[in-house]
Design an enzyme around this catalytic site. Structure first.
Site, PDB file in Angstrom:
ATOM      1  N   HIS A  71     -10.263  -3.508  -5.040  1.00 17.04           N
ATOM      2  CA  HIS A  71      -9.019  -3.922  -4.392  1.00 17.04           C
ATOM      3  C   HIS A  71      -9.311  -4.326  -2.956  1.00 17.04           C
ATOM      4  CE1 HIS A  71      -9.403   0.405  -3.585  1.00 17.04           C
ATOM      5  NE2 HIS A  71      -8.671   0.224  -2.496  1.00 17.04           N
ATOM      6  N   GLY A  80     -12.018   3.475  -7.703  1.00 15.77           N
ATOM      7  CA  GLY A  80     -12.915   3.045  -8.770  1.00 15.77           C
ATOM      8  C   GLY A  80     -12.547   1.688  -9.344  1.00 15.77           C
ATOM      9  N   HIS A  81     -11.613   0.986  -8.721  1.00 19.61           N
ATOM     10  CA  HIS A  81     -11.175  -0.331  -9.180  1.00 19.61           C
ATOM     11  C   HIS A  81     -11.122  -1.241  -7.953  1.00 19.61           C
ATOM     12  CE1 HIS A  81      -8.455  -2.697 -12.135  1.00 19.61           C
ATOM     13  NE2 HIS A  81      -8.636  -3.480 -11.077  1.00 19.61           N
ATOM     14  N   HIS A  91      -7.741  -4.892   0.882  1.00 21.40           N
ATOM     15  CA  HIS A  91      -6.676  -4.563   1.821  1.00 21.40           C
ATOM     16  C   HIS A  91      -6.440  -5.759   2.738  1.00 21.40           C
ATOM     17  CE1 HIS A  91      -6.669  -0.065   1.293  1.00 21.40           C
ATOM     18  NE2 HIS A  91      -7.889  -0.326   0.841  1.00 21.40           N
ATOM     19  N   ASP A 140       0.839  -1.205   0.000  1.00 22.94           N
ATOM     20  CA  ASP A 140       0.000   0.000   0.000  1.00 22.94           C
ATOM     21  C   ASP A 140       0.872   1.253   0.000  1.00 22.94           C
ATOM     22  OD1 ASP A 140      -1.726   2.214   1.241  1.00 22.94           O
ATOM     23  OD2 ASP A 140      -3.183   0.618   0.934  1.00 22.94           O
ATOM     24  N   HIS A 147     -10.764  -4.638 -15.120  1.00 24.77           N
ATOM     25  CA  HIS A 147     -11.399  -3.567 -14.357  1.00 24.77           C
ATOM     26  C   HIS A 147     -12.774  -3.982 -13.849  1.00 24.77           C
ATOM     27  CE1 HIS A 147     -11.958   0.669 -13.164  1.00 24.77           C
ATOM     28  NE2 HIS A 147     -13.233   0.396 -13.392  1.00 24.77           N
TER      29      HIS A 147
END
Length: 308
Positions: A94, A91-92, A96, A27, A43
């Site tokens: 992911h 906007g994609h 964490h 990150d 995407h």
């Protein structure tokens, strides 16, 4: 569509894993040492948009990375998080994943909305989980899906009601209701269609059924659109919306050149819906079950004209 995560060359940090479907990297602004982002190469905004095979692969990669983080940092624990919709700042999609220790100061912050856990909320979630299975049709307000025996109670409420069934010889018994569900499940296997459960898209609530069955109409076995809607939801246009969707499904997915609806002559609501969906009265005949039955129909050519 292009974004910061769509091209790995945009990633100005250390990539720790990459394959043909996903990659993972440290990150930019870590919560703790070893904070990793895992994302898809294709995407997608939200998790529910990702094809199952890619999502399954991503979870397997996440598990591998988690094992590596545990071995690398010996944390007290770990957190896995993902923000969707407007809360996804890139906007994609992911994910964490970051190691945790007891003194790191990271904690869950509750929002301003106070909400009690209750059975109504649980039932909405259960309904919508069920409605994701075997979906046949979606409209603006409705989902039509295949029946299951779990629909018995909600269906029995409808078909045992004398007012709802006043155009039938009699309301359904419990045995007849169970038979009705099993008959439609058999129709799915035999024809690829039947009457489908009609549910509200917003809440997942079962409100009736609608679809196509093969019916004896004046001595001929013909494809027929029928529906039943819980009387609590009458005069909302749900019957017309569901029947129209079933009509379109029939012409788009079968070779039938004519689709019918038939009803007892006293059933004004049913033949009004047929007319509203482009059908015309083609027959009136004596029927031992209905005294007199009306048959309405629409041809494929007439349906094609409606779409223009």
């Amino acid at each position: 569509m292009s974004c910061i995560f769509c091209d790995i060359n945009n990633i100005q940090t250390d990539v720790i894993y990459e394959d043909e479907l996903v990659y993972a990297f440290l990150d930019f602004d870590p919560i703790n040492t070893g904070h990793v982002l895992i994302t898809t190469k294709a995407h997608y905004l939200d998790m529910d948009e990702i094809p199952d095979e890619i999502l399954s692969h991503l979870i397997k990669v996440t598990k591998r990375i988690l094992k590596s983080l545990k071995k690398s940092f010996s944390p007290d624990g770990y957190s896995i998080m993902q923000n969707g919709g407007k809360f996804n700042d890139t906007g994609h999609f992911h994910l964490h994943i970051f190691p945790r220790n007891a003194e790191d100061g990271f904690s869950w912050t509750y929002g301003k909305n106070e909400s009690e856990v209750n059975s109504d909320i649980a039932q909405i979630i259960i309904n919508n989980l069920k409605n994701q299975e075997n979906i046949m049709i979606e409209t603006d307000r409705l989902i039509l899906r295949e029946y299951t025996l779990d629909d018995f109670e909600a269906l029995f409420e409808i078909v045992s009601d004398p007012e709802t069934m006043k155009h039938y010889p009699a309301p359904f018994s419990e045995e007849k209701t169970e038979y009705w569900i099993n008959w439609n499940i058999d129709n799915y296997k035999k024809y690829g269609f039947g009457l489908w459960a009609v549910t509200l898209k917003e809440t997942g609530e079962f409100i009736g059924d609608c679809g196509i069955t093969i019916q004896n109409i004046d001595g001929e076995m013909l494809p027929e659109i029928g529906y039943h809607i819980n009387k609590k939801y009458w005069r909302n246009g749900y019957g017309k919306e569901a029947a129209r969707a079933a009509r379109d499904w029939a012409f788009n997915n079968t070779d039938y050149d004519i689709i019918y609806s038939y009803m007892k002559y006293t059933n004004v609501g049913s033949y009004s819906t047929a007319i509203a969906n482009g059908m015309k009265k083609v027959k009136e005949y004596p029927d031992p079950k209905n005294e007199i039955s009306y048959a309405y129909a629409i041809t494929r050519a007439e349906w094609e004209e409606l779409k223009k």
